[in-house]
Design a protein around this motif. Structure first.
Motif, PDB file in Angstrom:
ATOM      1  N   ASP A 148      13.962  -2.771  44.221  1.00 43.90           N
ATOM      2  CA  ASP A 148      14.347  -3.427  42.968  1.00 43.90           C
ATOM      3  C   ASP A 148      15.560  -4.327  43.190  1.00 43.90           C
ATOM      4  O   ASP A 148      15.569  -5.506  42.816  1.00 43.90           O
ATOM      5  CB  ASP A 148      14.698  -2.382  41.914  1.00 43.90           C
ATOM      6  CG  ASP A 148      13.524  -2.052  41.004  1.00 43.90           C
ATOM      7  OD1 ASP A 148      12.420  -2.524  41.287  1.00 43.90           O
ATOM      8  OD2 ASP A 148      13.730  -1.329  40.022  1.00 43.90           O
ATOM      9  N   GLN A 149      16.604  -3.752  43.782  1.00 48.46           N
ATOM     10  CA  GLN A 149      17.829  -4.503  44.015  1.00 48.46           C
ATOM     11  C   GLN A 149      17.613  -5.611  45.013  1.00 48.46           C
ATOM     12  O   GLN A 149      18.150  -6.721  44.866  1.00 48.46           O
ATOM     13  CB  GLN A 149      18.939  -3.559  44.492  1.00 48.46           C
ATOM     14  CG  GLN A 149      20.327  -4.196  44.571  1.00 48.46           C
ATOM     15  CD  GLN A 149      20.829  -4.692  43.220  1.00 48.46           C
ATOM     16  OE1 GLN A 149      20.435  -4.196  42.165  1.00 48.46           O
ATOM     17  NE2 GLN A 149      21.704  -5.687  43.251  1.00 48.46           N
ATOM     18  N   ASP A 150      16.824  -5.364  46.039  1.00 46.33           N
ATOM     19  CA  ASP A 150      16.536  -6.396  47.040  1.00 46.33           C
ATOM     20  C   ASP A 150      15.848  -7.593  46.401  1.00 46.33           C
ATOM     21  O   ASP A 150      16.195  -8.749  46.677  1.00 46.33           O
ATOM     22  CB  ASP A 150      15.644  -5.831  48.156  1.00 46.33           C
ATOM     23  CG  ASP A 150      16.368  -4.795  49.009  1.00 46.33           C
ATOM     24  OD1 ASP A 150      17.611  -4.763  48.955  1.00 46.33           O
ATOM     25  OD2 ASP A 150      15.683  -4.045  49.718  1.00 46.33           O
ATOM     26  N   THR A 151      14.867  -7.318  45.534  1.00 44.98           N
ATOM     27  CA  THR A 151      14.147  -8.400  44.867  1.00 44.98           C
ATOM     28  C   THR A 151      15.068  -9.181  43.943  1.00 44.98           C
ATOM     29  O   THR A 151      15.037 -10.416  43.896  1.00 44.98           O
ATOM     30  CB  THR A 151      12.963  -7.840  44.063  1.00 44.98           C
ATOM     31  OG1 THR A 151      12.085  -7.138  44.949  1.00 44.98           O
ATOM     32  CG2 THR A 151      12.185  -8.959  43.382  1.00 44.98           C
ATOM     33  N   ARG A 152      15.888  -8.459  43.210  1.00 43.14           N
ATOM     34  CA  ARG A 152      16.822  -9.123  42.294  1.00 43.14           C
ATOM     35  C   ARG A 152      17.793 -10.024  43.059  1.00 43.14           C
ATOM     36  O   ARG A 152      18.069 -11.159  42.644  1.00 43.14           O
ATOM     37  CB  ARG A 152      17.591  -8.069  41.494  1.00 43.14           C
ATOM     38  CG  ARG A 152      18.459  -8.651  40.375  1.00 43.14           C
ATOM     39  CD  ARG A 152      19.156  -7.529  39.608  1.00 43.14           C
ATOM     40  NE  ARG A 152      19.895  -8.060  38.478  1.00 43.14           N
ATOM     41  CZ  ARG A 152      21.111  -8.619  38.575  1.00 43.14           C
ATOM     42  NH1 ARG A 152      21.703  -8.706  39.762  1.00 43.14           N
ATOM     43  NH2 ARG A 152      21.723  -9.088  37.498  1.00 43.14           N
ATOM     44  N   GLU A 153      18.313  -9.528  44.189  1.00 45.07           N
ATOM     45  CA  GLU A 153      19.229 -10.319  45.001  1.00 45.07           C
ATOM     46  C   GLU A 153      18.532 -11.563  45.542  1.00 45.07           C
ATOM     47  O   GLU A 153      19.115 -12.655  45.580  1.00 45.07           O
ATOM     48  CB  GLU A 153      19.767  -9.473  46.159  1.00 45.07           C
ATOM     49  CG  GLU A 153      20.710  -8.364  45.736  1.00 45.07           C
ATOM     50  CD  GLU A 153      21.984  -8.894  45.098  1.00 45.07           C
ATOM     51  OE1 GLU A 153      22.652  -9.741  45.710  1.00 45.07           O
ATOM     52  OE2 GLU A 153      22.299  -8.461  43.968  1.00 45.07           O
ATOM     53  N   LYS A 154      17.284 -11.410  45.950  1.00 44.46           N
ATOM     54  CA  LYS A 154      16.533 -12.556  46.463  1.00 44.46           C
ATOM     55  C   LYS A 154      16.345 -13.609  45.378  1.00 44.46           C
ATOM     56  O   LYS A 154      16.468 -14.816  45.635  1.00 44.46           O
ATOM     57  CB  LYS A 154      15.172 -12.104  46.989  1.00 44.46           C
ATOM     58  CG  LYS A 154      14.329 -13.238  47.568  1.00 44.46           C
ATOM     59  CD  LYS A 154      13.000 -12.735  48.120  1.00 44.46           C
ATOM     60  CE  LYS A 154      12.192 -13.891  48.719  1.00 44.46           C
ATOM     61  NZ  LYS A 154      10.888 -13.415  49.256  1.00 44.46           N
ATOM     62  N   LEU A 155      16.052 -13.172  44.176  1.00 42.60           N
ATOM     63  CA  LEU A 155      15.876 -14.117  43.068  1.00 42.60           C
ATOM     64  C   LEU A 155      17.184 -14.834  42.752  1.00 42.60           C
ATOM     65  O   LEU A 155      17.187 -16.043  42.475  1.00 42.60           O
ATOM     66  CB  LEU A 155      15.360 -13.380  41.829  1.00 42.60           C
ATOM     67  CG  LEU A 155      13.927 -12.849  41.926  1.00 42.60           C
ATOM     68  CD1 LEU A 155      13.585 -12.009  40.705  1.00 42.60           C
ATOM     69  CD2 LEU A 155      12.933 -14.004  42.076  1.00 42.60           C
ATOM     70  N   LEU A 156      18.300 -14.115  42.783  1.00 38.24           N
ATOM     71  CA  LEU A 156      19.595 -14.747  42.544  1.00 38.24           C
ATOM     72  C   LEU A 156      19.916 -15.770  43.632  1.00 38.24           C
ATOM     73  O   LEU A 156      20.401 -16.873  43.340  1.00 38.24           O
ATOM     74  CB  LEU A 156      20.703 -13.690  42.475  1.00 38.24           C
ATOM     75  CG  LEU A 156      20.838 -12.917  41.165  1.00 38.24           C
ATOM     76  CD1 LEU A 156      21.902 -11.842  41.300  1.00 38.24           C
ATOM     77  CD2 LEU A 156      21.161 -13.851  40.007  1.00 38.24           C
TER      78      LEU A 156
END
Length: 221
Positions: free
Chosen positions: A15-23
């Protein structure tokens, strides 16, 4: 839409990895093509996910922009201002800002172009957001330190304390933004040299301009 599931209320690491990638993706697109031209669909496409996935992490585009400012751009602001105490000599304070600006753009190479596009330019969508996040107490310490230096005869009295930081930003961020823009499309041979210039040379150039500009003229009067 299938979204990552949390276990007992705790988000999965992915979840956090995906969010960081989107940011990261949104930040780079905002820097390279501007916020107005960057849609949620463009962020999703560049990140290799669906637009619905972007909305899973950020309810709307404004929330995505706010997250970029809070979790990316604000890091730059804090890296510049947090070390300032107001006790250091004015010249040391100013030259320290130059060093931190240049070193921070090594980690955040997107910042100069984003600053020019979205803060400096008329209609920039980050201008008001940036103003709200500037630590005004540190800005006041900066100007007060310059004023004290002038009163003590160490700083050129013709300078306006409240304009010096703006001058530092212009001397530092504009060449960095130009270097990135002109690296592949130099308009003149000299611009190619600027684009490929080592940042240590830029730092030396800026500091030399500032040191001589800041120097008090009292000794010659």
């Amino acid at each position: 839409m299938t979204t990552p599931k949390a276990t007992r209320g705790r988000p999965l690491a992915s979840d956090q990895d995906t969010r960081e990638k989107l940011l990261d993706t949104a930040t780079l697109l905002f820097s390279s093509q501007g916020i107005a031209a960057t849609t949620v669909a463009a962020v999703a496409r560049q990140a290799g996910v669906t637009a619905a996935m972007v909305h899973y992490y950020f309810k709307n585009r404004d929330q995505l922009i706010e997250a970029v400012v809070d979790e990316r751009v604000s890091l730059f602001i804090h890296s510049i201002w947090d070390p300032i105490t107001g006790d250091e000599p004015p010249q040391q304070m100013i030259l320290g800002i130059v060093d931190r600006m240049i070193s921070s753009t090594e980690k955040m190479p997107w910042m100069p172009a984003l600053w020019v596009r979205e803060v400096l330019s008329d209609g920039g969508q980050l201008r008001e957001r940036m103003v709200q996040r500037v630590p005004l107490d540190k800005v006041a310490l900066f100007a007060e330190s310059i004023a004290r230096g002038q009163q003590a005869g160490h700083i050129n009295p013709a300078l306006e304390p409240n304009l010096i930081f703006i001058s530092v930003i212009g001397l530092t961020m504009l060449p960095l933004a130009m270097a990135r823009t002109l690296r592949d499309k130099p308009l003149l041979p000299i611009m190619k040299k600027v684009a490929l210039m080592d940042k240590s040379i830029l730092a030396r150039h800026i500091k030399s301009l500032l040191i001589h500009g800041l120097a008090s003229t009292h000794a010659d009067e």
